[in-house]
Design an enzyme around this catalytic site. Sequence first.
Site, short mmCIF file in Angstrom:
data_model
loop_
_atom_site.label_atom_id
_atom_site.label_comp_id
_atom_site.label_asym_id
_atom_site.label_seq_id
_atom_site.Cartn_x
_atom_site.Cartn_y
_atom_site.Cartn_z
N TYR A 83 0.85 -1.20 0.00
CA TYR A 83 0.00 0.00 0.00
C TYR A 83 0.88 1.24 0.00
O TYR A 83 1.90 1.28 0.69
CB TYR A 83 -0.86 0.05 1.26
N GLU A 84 0.42 2.27 -0.68
CA GLU A 84 1.23 3.49 -0.77
C GLU A 84 1.39 4.20 0.57
O GLU A 84 2.30 4.99 0.75
CB GLU A 84 0.65 4.44 -1.82
N SER A 85 0.51 3.90 1.51
CA SER A 85 0.68 4.50 2.84
C SER A 85 1.96 4.01 3.52
O SER A 85 2.45 4.63 4.46
CB SER A 85 -0.54 4.18 3.72
N ASN A 124 1.15 11.10 -6.11
CA ASN A 124 1.52 10.89 -4.71
C ASN A 124 3.03 10.86 -4.51
O ASN A 124 3.56 11.43 -3.56
CB ASN A 124 0.93 9.56 -4.20
#
Lengths: 282, 370
Positions: free
Chosen positions: A52-54, B174
């Site tokens: 996940y990009e988090s 992002n």
Amino acid sequence: MQEKKYRASELMAVMTAKEFRDWEIAFVGIGIPLVAGMLAKRFHAPNLNIVYESGCIGPLKYRVDFNVGDSSAADGALCLTSEWRVFSDMQAGYYDVGVLGAAQVDKYGNLNTTVITGDQDYYTPKVRLPGSGGGNDIGSSIGRVVVMLRLERHRFVEKVDYLTTPGFLDGSPGAREKAGLVGSGPAAVVTNKAVFRFDPDTYEMYLHTIYPGVTVEEVKSLVGWDLKVADNLKVAPEPTPEELAALRAVDPTNLIMGGAEARKSLAGIDEYIELTIKNSGK
Amino acid sequence: MSLCPGLMTGVIGLAMIVLALGSNMISSKKPAGSASGVPAADANGGGCVELDRHFFTWGRRKQLTEKNGKTSKVMTLREAVRKYVTDGCSVTFGGFIGRDCVAAVHEIIRQGIKDLTVIDDSKTDMMDLLVGAGCVKRWEGAYLGYGAIGLAPNIRRSVEKGVPLKIELEDWSNNGISMRFLAGAMNLPFMAIRSMLGTDIVKYNPRIKVIEDPYEGRPIALVPAARPDVAIIHVQRADAMGNAQVWGFNGNDENKARAAKHTIITCEEIVSTDEIRRQGNLTLIPFYCVDAVVQVPFGCHPQSCYGYYAYDVLFCSDYHEAAKNRDKFLKWLDRYVLSAEDHMDYCAKVGWDRLQKLMRLERHFNRIPG
């Protein structure tokens, strides 16, 4: 024709799940792409690791996430780190496959998740969409991309209103490399009626597999360019009862697959918590 | 200013400058503009302000002895927001649609702060609320949606219809934003990245510079450092000095805290410094980046906080449904934010019983080792 025992969106999730291979490292978007990843883990790809990009790497998927930063994304993870770190790992070539949703796709697999301009423009669009998120980064650098969206005429367009995430750009030879991109681009587009792939010579999207009960003419009528069809066009198998059962257990509250309608049939927070824990396997 | 590069010989040199100049001289510097050698594009309202302060990192961080000499930076949320978040300032929020500092956003709305520039990666509820409440002038970021639930209703109303205000949007990816914060945190003017190339993001965002890599000759994108005025970051626990410990993912929080001029830490629990020392590897943000520490239990609701409480998806679904209509949104805002005295009052409105249930759900999966 007898009534189907499954919804088109369920077959879409099952077909997407088949795009993952065991031991791959996958970057998946929230929503049906994630459900597909979880399904793959429960069938043919138990060692699939989701990122996940988090900053979550390799969680045990007990429950679905509604956002990339839900605590569920970190359940039992192998590594919990930073956003810039996982993106850098992707840019360095560590990640194999990404699954992305989109509002529009064109014949070279370019995606739009930023604006539907209508007869207006980028600055005052007809519909403002969320934007790139990590989509552009994934489309730029990951090994290969699987795109997931509903097959509708306003989504499959000759040219996207805004090019958020690169596919094969203008389709010219070596376009991605010339632009400076390192990933190899889109490999498949999975929809609710068919699966498309890309011609290795022309980079153009073609019809590869249709779902039971769907015709080629129907698919062609929903695509905004003169769609080419594979010589050996395949028909997708119907999802098995086991696959459907697993799918429904992955999303027990139906809030991902069923959306806003499912919210109405859920009594309240107690039922939500009970269903989530009961189906988690933990 | 021109003296300093010659003295940059190491930590001792830096310490000498701090001692020699003292805090007054550094804080009295005027914005340097192009004199600092940073592209003038930074002056266009993008939250990159007063560049000399950032160039002299030790000076920005500032009055170090004064600040870190304080044994406690603990204050209330109202005090911290009043002190550091002002009309027209630029701000970034920690978390990544999870561990979001929702309570601080409510307080910003209650204080009626206007014209904010928000520089951030991905946000859902918080930005939808801030934009709906008319607090935001400009957004530089990657994602403004509502997760698996749908599009963000107030964002759409603002951008498409200008209600209540039309916000300026600057689109990035992002990782593009991540690299901006990394550059800001490293006190570098820009960072190179292999994203956004060949797309309309570059076409509509002139601050992304595509150059030929001087070493290998291929195209590469450059993104400018992000240096917001304020970072507000919610963590699981911190001590009174401001050492902030995080469980679960980190997002870009370590870099946001370092890149910002001021950092407010909100946390579930305040613990002793001895407790922090027991597991120093969990300290994502060290004390010298931090200006204020605020204890705000359930400060992320309806978002999740790893180890403490799960995402309240039903609350968010209901919000999303209400926010599609401007009048219903304003009623929601009044009910949960404007009429709430503070965050504890908000929690009472949501229901302590409900919050306990979310805590029970989260702790079925994740517990923070005590």
